[in-house]
Design a protein around this motif. Structure first.
Motif, PDB file in Angstrom:
ATOM      1  N   LYS A 134       0.805  -1.223   0.000  1.00 35.96           N
ATOM      2  CA  LYS A 134       0.000   0.000   0.000  1.00 35.96           C
ATOM      3  C   LYS A 134       0.840   1.276   0.000  1.00 35.96           C
ATOM      4  CE  LYS A 134      -3.995  -2.078   2.328  1.00 35.96           C
ATOM      5  NZ  LYS A 134      -4.937  -1.984   3.492  1.00 35.96           N
ATOM      6  N   SER A 135       2.161   1.141   0.074  1.00 38.91           N
ATOM      7  CA  SER A 135       3.022   2.321   0.117  1.00 38.91           C
ATOM      8  C   SER A 135       2.943   3.096  -1.205  1.00 38.91           C
ATOM      9  CB  SER A 135       4.472   1.913   0.382  1.00 38.91           C
ATOM     10  OG  SER A 135       4.588   1.258   1.627  1.00 38.91           O
ATOM     11  N   LYS A 136       2.728   4.393  -1.118  1.00 42.56           N
ATOM     12  CA  LYS A 136       2.584   5.216  -2.318  1.00 42.56           C
ATOM     13  C   LYS A 136       3.856   5.251  -3.143  1.00 42.56           C
ATOM     14  CE  LYS A 136      -1.041   8.244  -0.503  1.00 42.56           C
ATOM     15  NZ  LYS A 136      -1.427   9.648  -0.186  1.00 42.56           N
ATOM     16  N   GLU A 137       5.012   5.130  -2.495  1.00 40.13           N
ATOM     17  CA  GLU A 137       6.262   5.230  -3.248  1.00 40.13           C
ATOM     18  C   GLU A 137       6.704   3.901  -3.873  1.00 40.13           C
ATOM     19  OE1 GLU A 137      10.109   5.259  -0.704  1.00 40.13           O
ATOM     20  OE2 GLU A 137       8.607   6.276   0.525  1.00 40.13           O
ATOM     21  N   LEU A 138       6.025   2.796  -3.543  1.00 30.77           N
ATOM     22  CA  LEU A 138       6.380   1.504  -4.129  1.00 30.77           C
ATOM     23  C   LEU A 138       6.112   1.532  -5.628  1.00 30.77           C
ATOM     24  CD1 LEU A 138       7.323  -1.437  -3.581  1.00 30.77           C
ATOM     25  CD2 LEU A 138       4.898  -2.052  -3.422  1.00 30.77           C
ATOM     26  N   SER A 182       6.653  -1.129  -7.907  1.00 25.85           N
ATOM     27  CA  SER A 182       6.018  -2.356  -8.362  1.00 25.85           C
ATOM     28  C   SER A 182       6.146  -3.413  -7.271  1.00 25.85           C
ATOM     29  CB  SER A 182       6.662  -2.870  -9.665  1.00 25.85           C
ATOM     30  OG  SER A 182       7.885  -3.511  -9.396  1.00 25.85           O
ATOM     31  N   ARG A 183       5.280  -4.403  -7.302  1.00 25.77           N
ATOM     32  CA  ARG A 183       5.309  -5.446  -6.276  1.00 25.77           C
ATOM     33  C   ARG A 183       6.587  -6.269  -6.344  1.00 25.77           C
ATOM     34  NH1 ARG A 183      -0.328  -8.046  -4.406  1.00 25.77           N
ATOM     35  NH2 ARG A 183      -1.456  -6.110  -4.002  1.00 25.77           N
ATOM     36  N   GLU A 184       7.155  -6.369  -7.534  1.00 27.37           N
ATOM     37  CA  GLU A 184       8.386  -7.137  -7.694  1.00 27.37           C
ATOM     38  C   GLU A 184       9.528  -6.538  -6.875  1.00 27.37           C
ATOM     39  OE1 GLU A 184      11.660  -8.280 -11.168  1.00 27.37           O
ATOM     40  OE2 GLU A 184       9.795  -7.263 -11.703  1.00 27.37           O
ATOM     41  N   LEU A 185       9.472  -5.234  -6.651  1.00 26.95           N
ATOM     42  CA  LEU A 185      10.545  -4.535  -5.960  1.00 26.95           C
ATOM     43  C   LEU A 185      10.389  -4.549  -4.446  1.00 26.95           C
ATOM     44  CD1 LEU A 185      10.683  -1.383  -8.281  1.00 26.95           C
ATOM     45  CD2 LEU A 185      12.121  -3.418  -8.404  1.00 26.95           C
ATOM     46  N   LEU A 186       9.264  -5.022  -3.947  1.00 28.16           N
ATOM     47  CA  LEU A 186       8.983  -4.956  -2.519  1.00 28.16           C
ATOM     48  C   LEU A 186      10.000  -5.740  -1.700  1.00 28.16           C
ATOM     49  CD1 LEU A 186       6.954  -3.943  -0.368  1.00 28.16           C
ATOM     50  CD2 LEU A 186       5.752  -6.111  -0.625  1.00 28.16           C
ATOM     51  N   ASN A 187      10.555  -5.085  -0.675  1.00 26.62           N
ATOM     52  CA  ASN A 187      11.456  -5.679   0.334  1.00 26.62           C
ATOM     53  C   ASN A 187      12.857  -6.011  -0.187  1.00 26.62           C
ATOM     54  OD1 ASN A 187       9.363  -5.519   2.182  1.00 26.62           O
ATOM     55  ND2 ASN A 187       8.702  -7.618   1.840  1.00 26.62           N
TER      56      ASN A 187
END
Length: 266
Positions: A181-185, A187-192
């Motif tokens: 839900k982070s606005k600055e994310l 894409s999901r691939e980049l998460l964490n």
């Protein structure tokens, strides 16, 4: 060696790219590279300690005397290797994330990353006033503690309550990792694994550089370090081997620069 073009993303292998950089040209290095713990192709490192030692040796050459290096990793990322011929380890910052969903079955869940803070000799700058955080102790209680004889007459007797805030210390639980839900994310691939919060990188940049300084990011991923440098008026040199990530980073930098221009006109 010729100067490396600044304020752009170089789509190159980080190790070879670093070897081609001029000696003692960089004021700050922020390295969020392989951790050696995931199944991603870019994270396949046979021995993370030896890999990081090689990075430290390369970074030491390009860093100016007094410059700083922030090296991301897990708890043992620089254990079992002797980095002392190249840089001094000032401290290990614990980036604490109690909300991580993974639950250990045979041991305790890992709820933190490590940020190793290295310096090349005596540190040239540490801008404490730029990174102070809120005091967690009430002013009156702190003043009472300061007047206790053992404190007042002791080693830290001159330490006083600062209304601007306190040193953030070496355990950071106030900056949360990105979520879906982070606005600055981007894409999901980049998460964490790839994208770090801008607030985290901003603290490092503010602490160990000044406007106009040159920041080097050898594994820039989605471009968080270059974006923060653009916003904070730092020069940067960034390298990213993955063409898709490099494209995302370039677009992000352009968007950040455009937003800063618009703010300056207000």
């Amino acid at each position: 060696m010729n100067p490396i073009p600044e304020n752009k993303i170089h789509c190159r292998d980080a190790l070879r790219f670093t070897e081609g950089m001029p000696s003692e040209s960089v004021d700050l290095v922020i390295c969020d590279g392989p951790y050696g713990v995931t199944t991603h192709e870019w994270d396949q490192v046979a021995n993370i300690q030896e890999f990081n030692l090689g990075l430290i040796e390369r970074f030491s050459r390009v860093m100016k005397p007094g410059a700083a290096l922030y090296l991301f990793g897990k708890c043992d990322c620089v254990d079992f290797v002797d980095y002392r011929p190249f840089l001094d380890l000032a401290t290990k910052i614990v980036w604490y994330q109690p909300s991580r969903l993974a639950q250990g079955r045979r041991s305790y869940t890992n709820n933190y990353d490590i940020i190793c803070y290295f310096t090349k000799g005596r540190v040239d700058q540490f801008n404490l006033d730029d990174i102070r955080v809120a005091q967690l102790v009430e002013l009156e209680h702190r003043r009472r503690c300061e007047n206790v004889p053992s404190v007042k007459n002791g080693r830290y007797g001159k330490t006083a309550f600062n209304e601007k805030g306190k040193n953030p210390g070496d355990v950071w639980g106030d900056i949360k990792q990105l979520t879906y839900k982070s606005k600055e994310l981007l894409s999901r691939e980049l998460l964490n694994t790839v994208q770090k919060p801008e607030k985290l990188i901003e603290r490092l940049v503010r602490a160990s550089s000044s406007e106009g300084d040159l920041v080097y990011d050898p594994f820039c991923g989605s471009g968080t370090v270059p974006a923060v440098c653009t916003r904070l008026n730092r020069r940067f040199v960034a390298c990213e081997q993955n063409p898709e990530y490099a494209k995302i980073a370039r677009q992000r930098i352009k968007a950040t620069a455009k937003a800063e221009r618009q703010l300056s006109l207000l």
